[in-house]
Design a protein around this motif. Structure first.
Motif, PDB file in Angstrom:
ATOM      1  N   UNK A 140       0.858  -1.184   0.000  1.00 54.61           N
ATOM      2  CA  UNK A 140       0.000   0.000   0.000  1.00 54.61           C
ATOM      3  C   UNK A 140       0.893   1.233   0.000  1.00 54.61           C
ATOM      4  N   UNK A 141       0.313   2.375  -0.378  1.00 52.07           N
ATOM      5  CA  UNK A 141       1.086   3.606  -0.468  1.00 52.07           C
ATOM      6  C   UNK A 141       0.860   4.278  -1.799  1.00 52.07           C
ATOM      7  N   UNK A 142       1.932   4.794  -2.402  1.00 52.06           N
ATOM      8  CA  UNK A 142       1.822   5.532  -3.662  1.00 52.06           C
ATOM      9  C   UNK A 142       2.706   4.865  -4.714  1.00 52.06           C
ATOM     10  N   UNK A 143       2.401   5.098  -6.013  1.00 50.23           N
ATOM     11  CA  UNK A 143       3.194   4.465  -7.079  1.00 50.23           C
ATOM     12  C   UNK A 143       4.665   4.858  -7.048  1.00 50.23           C
ATOM     13  N   UNK A 144       4.958   6.121  -6.728  1.00 45.03           N
ATOM     14  CA  UNK A 144       6.341   6.528  -6.501  1.00 45.03           C
ATOM     15  C   UNK A 144       6.353   7.679  -5.509  1.00 45.03           C
ATOM     16  N   UNK A 145       7.267   7.591  -4.549  1.00 46.59           N
ATOM     17  CA  UNK A 145       7.359   8.579  -3.481  1.00 46.59           C
ATOM     18  C   UNK A 145       8.051   9.823  -4.022  1.00 46.59           C
ATOM     19  N   UNK A 146       7.412  10.989  -3.839  1.00 48.51           N
ATOM     20  CA  UNK A 146       7.971  12.221  -4.388  1.00 48.51           C
ATOM     21  C   UNK A 146       7.916  13.394  -3.412  1.00 48.51           C
ATOM     22  N   UNK A 147       7.261  13.228  -2.269  1.00 47.09           N
ATOM     23  CA  UNK A 147       7.102  14.337  -1.330  1.00 47.09           C
ATOM     24  C   UNK A 147       7.438  13.877   0.083  1.00 47.09           C
ATOM     25  N   UNK A 148       7.561  14.847   0.976  1.00 47.84           N
ATOM     26  CA  UNK A 148       7.852  14.518   2.375  1.00 47.84           C
ATOM     27  C   UNK A 148       6.760  13.640   2.977  1.00 47.84           C
ATOM     28  N   UNK A 149       5.498  13.999   2.729  1.00 50.08           N
ATOM     29  CA  UNK A 149       4.389  13.226   3.291  1.00 50.08           C
ATOM     30  C   UNK A 149       4.398  11.796   2.769  1.00 50.08           C
ATOM     31  N   UNK A 150       4.628  11.642   1.473  1.00 49.61           N
ATOM     32  CA  UNK A 150       4.676  10.304   0.884  1.00 49.61           C
ATOM     33  C   UNK A 150       5.854   9.508   1.422  1.00 49.61           C
ATOM     34  N   UNK A 151       6.955  10.198   1.727  1.00 47.50           N
ATOM     35  CA  UNK A 151       8.120   9.516   2.297  1.00 47.50           C
ATOM     36  C   UNK A 151       7.814   8.989   3.693  1.00 47.50           C
ATOM     37  N   UNK A 152       7.044   9.732   4.477  1.00 44.54           N
ATOM     38  CA  UNK A 152       6.659   9.255   5.806  1.00 44.54           C
ATOM     39  C   UNK A 152       5.808   7.996   5.681  1.00 44.54           C
ATOM     40  N   UNK A 153       4.857   8.023   4.752  1.00 43.48           N
ATOM     41  CA  UNK A 153       4.000   6.851   4.533  1.00 43.48           C
ATOM     42  C   UNK A 153       4.846   5.661   4.082  1.00 43.48           C
ATOM     43  N   UNK A 154       5.709   5.889   3.085  1.00 38.80           N
ATOM     44  CA  UNK A 154       6.553   4.819   2.578  1.00 38.80           C
ATOM     45  C   UNK A 154       7.515   4.279   3.618  1.00 38.80           C
TER      46      UNK A 154
END
Length: 247
Positions: free
Chosen positions: A39-53
């Motif tokens: 689960x998560x995003x197709x590719x991490x590109x932001x600070x928020x997405x990095x926390x999730x990843x």
């Protein structure tokens, strides 16, 4: 030796690119195990997405670390890397750190070249976290959109080569780091068109993971990367909750 290639993005096609690049450089006796974020995003590109990843990466490591000798968090900004080194007894390598430290062995200053402006802020913070700001000549990123994350290196190859040359001529880079898991494997195709060493971060991470696994360092029992004391958790994945609580 068994290495875990952990992709904290949800794109299986990117995991496949990472695996192909890794197989081309790994020692014959090294077994590669791949895993893609559920689960998560197709590719991490932001600070928020990095926390999730990063959180997902810790959950995956809690489930899989016991069966491998070292693990690679296969996303350039190294989401969850610090936490992983706190928690787990095996060496954990990040793509960004591996690529940048390898570049430091080949020149005084390296440039990071990537495929999207949205990555720049996060990458700058990653460079600072690793203490390499003075060794970095700059981050150069392409503008505009792309058709597919899995094929962005094919679509943007010529532009990325030109961007690398600008980093050399205008920023004074001695080495170019091609940044982002979707660019895995590109360095070997373009190295003859760029007049300085070019680093593939997956290749660098695999060789450094093999080295650290062979060195078999002990897990820190003191200092900032010692395993934290047991603590009960609510609502997170069971393997990670049990590991945090020392069960």
């Amino acid at each position: 030796m068994k290495l875990l290639l952990l992709n904290p993005n949800t794109s299986q096609s990117v995991t496949d690119r990472i695996a192909n690049a890794a197989m081309g450089i790994a020692s014959p006796e090294t077994e590669l195990v791949t895993a893609t974020a559920p689960r998560g995003v197709p590719y991490i590109a932001t600070r928020a997405e990095a926390v999730i990843g990063g959180a997902v990466a810790l959950e995956m490591l809690a489930e899989m670390h016991a069966g491998v000798d070292a693990a690679i968090i296969a996303a350039f900004g190294d989401p969850g890397l610090g936490g992983a080194r706190e928690l787990f007894p095996i060496p954990v390598i990040g793509l960004a750190e591996a690529g940048m430290l390898t570049a430091c062995m080949l020149g005084k200053r390296f440039a990071i070249v990537t495929f999207s402006h949205s990555l720049e802020a996060w990458y700058h913070e990653c460079i600072a976290w690793h203490g390499l700001r003075e060794r970095c000549a700059g981050v150069r990123a392409l503008g505009g959109s792309f058709r597919s994350i899995s094929d962005v290196q094919d679509e943007k190859e010529a532009l990325l080569v030109e961007l690398a040359k600008q980093a050399i001529d205008q920023d004074g880079a001695d080495v170019v780091v091609l940044a982002g898991a979707p660019l895995a494997g590109l360095a070997r195709r373009v190295r003859d068109r760029i007049p300085v060493p070019v680093i593939d971060c997956v290749e660098a991470a695999v060789k450094q993971a093999e080295t650290l696994a062979a060195l078999n360092p002990r897990k820190a029992e003191k200092g900032s990367f010692a395993r934290p004391g047991a603590k009960p958790c609510i609502g997170i994945a069971e393997p990670l909750a049990r590991w945090i609580n020392h069960e």
